[in-house]
Design an enzyme around this catalytic site. Sequence first.
Site, PDB file in Angstrom:
ATOM      1  N   GLU A  16       0.812  -1.215   0.000  1.00 27.32           N
ATOM      2  CA  GLU A  16       0.000   0.000   0.000  1.00 27.32           C
ATOM      3  C   GLU A  16       0.853   1.276   0.000  1.00 27.32           C
ATOM      4  O   GLU A  16       0.368   2.353   0.352  1.00 27.32           O
ATOM      5  CB  GLU A  16      -0.937  -0.011   1.202  1.00 27.32           C
ATOM      6  N   LYS A 136      -6.233 -10.613   9.680  1.00 30.63           N
ATOM      7  CA  LYS A 136      -7.664 -10.900   9.536  1.00 30.63           C
ATOM      8  C   LYS A 136      -8.091 -12.140  10.317  1.00 30.63           C
ATOM      9  O   LYS A 136      -9.217 -12.222  10.800  1.00 30.63           O
ATOM     10  CB  LYS A 136      -8.014 -11.052   8.056  1.00 30.63           C
ATOM     11  N   LYS A 183      -8.052 -14.173   0.498  1.00 30.34           N
ATOM     12  CA  LYS A 183      -7.403 -12.943   0.965  1.00 30.34           C
ATOM     13  C   LYS A 183      -6.127 -13.263   1.746  1.00 30.34           C
ATOM     14  O   LYS A 183      -6.153 -14.143   2.605  1.00 30.34           O
ATOM     15  CB  LYS A 183      -8.327 -12.160   1.920  1.00 30.34           C
ATOM     16  N   SER A 189      -5.725  -3.042   1.410  1.00 34.73           N
ATOM     17  CA  SER A 189      -6.149  -2.446   0.140  1.00 34.73           C
ATOM     18  C   SER A 189      -6.427  -3.479  -0.939  1.00 34.73           C
ATOM     19  O   SER A 189      -6.243  -3.242  -2.121  1.00 34.73           O
ATOM     20  CB  SER A 189      -5.102  -1.441  -0.371  1.00 34.73           C
ATOM     21  N   GLU A 219     -12.823 -17.253   2.306  1.00 34.60           N
ATOM     22  CA  GLU A 219     -14.108 -16.919   2.933  1.00 34.60           C
ATOM     23  C   GLU A 219     -15.291 -17.232   2.027  1.00 34.60           C
ATOM     24  O   GLU A 219     -15.183 -17.169   0.793  1.00 34.60           O
ATOM     25  CB  GLU A 219     -14.161 -15.419   3.256  1.00 34.60           C
ATOM     26  N   GLU A 220     -16.405 -17.510   2.696  1.00 41.73           N
ATOM     27  CA  GLU A 220     -17.648 -17.642   1.935  1.00 41.73           C
ATOM     28  C   GLU A 220     -17.996 -16.302   1.295  1.00 41.73           C
ATOM     29  O   GLU A 220     -17.649 -15.238   1.825  1.00 41.73           O
ATOM     30  CB  GLU A 220     -18.790 -18.076   2.854  1.00 41.73           C
ATOM     31  N   MET A 221     -18.643 -16.344   0.184  1.00 42.24           N
ATOM     32  CA  MET A 221     -19.065 -15.120  -0.484  1.00 42.24           C
ATOM     33  C   MET A 221     -20.366 -14.624   0.141  1.00 42.24           C
ATOM     34  O   MET A 221     -21.323 -15.380   0.270  1.00 42.24           O
ATOM     35  CB  MET A 221     -19.268 -15.370  -1.977  1.00 42.24           C
ATOM     36  N   ASN A 313     -16.895  -7.562   7.974  1.00 45.89           N
ATOM     37  CA  ASN A 313     -15.893  -7.915   6.978  1.00 45.89           C
ATOM     38  C   ASN A 313     -14.483  -7.744   7.559  1.00 45.89           C
ATOM     39  O   ASN A 313     -13.779  -8.718   7.780  1.00 45.89           O
ATOM     40  CB  ASN A 313     -16.072  -7.066   5.714  1.00 45.89           C
ATOM     41  N   GLU A 314     -14.058  -6.497   7.848  1.00 43.94           N
ATOM     42  CA  GLU A 314     -12.721  -6.281   8.409  1.00 43.94           C
ATOM     43  C   GLU A 314     -12.627  -4.897   9.036  1.00 43.94           C
ATOM     44  O   GLU A 314     -13.498  -4.051   8.837  1.00 43.94           O
ATOM     45  CB  GLU A 314     -11.641  -6.459   7.344  1.00 43.94           C
ATOM     46  N   ASN A 316      -9.817  -1.595   9.651  1.00 48.07           N
ATOM     47  CA  ASN A 316      -8.574  -0.965   9.216  1.00 48.07           C
ATOM     48  C   ASN A 316      -8.211   0.135  10.216  1.00 48.07           C
ATOM     49  O   ASN A 316      -8.976   1.084  10.390  1.00 48.07           O
ATOM     50  CB  ASN A 316      -8.731  -0.359   7.821  1.00 48.07           C
ATOM     51  N   SER A 325     -11.153   8.773  -0.195  1.00 52.93           N
ATOM     52  CA  SER A 325     -11.258   7.792   0.882  1.00 52.93           C
ATOM     53  C   SER A 325     -12.514   8.011   1.716  1.00 52.93           C
ATOM     54  O   SER A 325     -12.922   9.150   1.987  1.00 52.93           O
ATOM     55  CB  SER A 325     -10.023   7.846   1.779  1.00 52.93           C
TER      56      SER A 325
END
EC number: 6.3.2.4
Length: 355
Positions: A16, A136, A183, A189, A219-221, A313-314, A316, A325
Amino acid sequence: MAQQTIAVIFGGQSSEHVVSCMSVINVVKHINKERYEVILIGITEEGKWLKVDSLESIEDGSWRDGTVRAAILPDATEKSAVFTEGIQWEQVKIDVIFPVLHGLYGEDGTIQGLFELAKIPYVGCGVLSSAVSMDKVYTKIIVDDLGIRQADYVLVTRDDVKEGMEEAVLRVEGKLPYPVFVKPSNAGSSKGVGKAENREELEAALEEASRHDRKILVEEMIVGHEVECAVFGGGQDEIRATGVGEILAAADFYDFDAKYYNPESKTVIGPELPGKAAEEIPEKAKAIFKAVDGYGLARVDFFVKEDGEVVFNEINTMPGFTAISMYPMLWEAAGMDKDALVQALIDNAMTRFER
């Protein structure tokens, strides 16, 4: 009020790096120059620390050709940066650091450990919260304990990819239906992220992700709205969360190019969401921020399914600060412009150090 010195660090060795160079320009433009003398320190992709003279040199990339080397001293009695060129050197006292660094070696607790050793106040999360939020897999373990719904997953390692691909694929297929998302556990990013519709694509995605990290999350979608929420606070500041912003990705999913280079990708502040998702998300975002021992700032990302179910999801801990952004855009919509937001983050860093 006497002027203080703020060291703003950017660039870094992560995937990144380019995003950080975009973010730092936006941050520095909104630092109050009457209150702070700004010292810019850039870290090249190879890991060289350089003193940077101007935002213009960041915009055109010429800062990487600089000759003045830079370092933050770990000596807590000095609280300083040192700049050297040949046999000449200069030591400068630093009052506070704003690390505008995304990804590995910037957002994962490593550089935060240096700041802690130096006892210099710094913007953002500490060592623990940075480390667990960057990874994660460990974030999922913590969020599981909160009882917040998140995508089901399988952990695969780089060794699995090299030496046991067939077994790894069978393990994924035994738990998750296609399509799946792949992932790197520690990349940011969306670098190295892939979508797999079948076994062949899964193997290719695992190979790509393994180039970015030794731990890989499959991961599952989750089909639904991709949304984000901004969090600020900690210490003496109340933990606050904004409303919700939605990502409308131009690509099949929100990968690196879709985030930063595809003009068709759009963000919507305050989207219409099914059920009570818009009310639930800020509360869940604050709960996750507290659970990872967050401090300063974070952007927490979710999916919202068509039935209104919210899926984490996650998180940051040093979200992008570019012109497009979501983090600063969400706070602006909540009534805090970029000048006020940057000042609030600096003030928050100082109060954390004082407590």
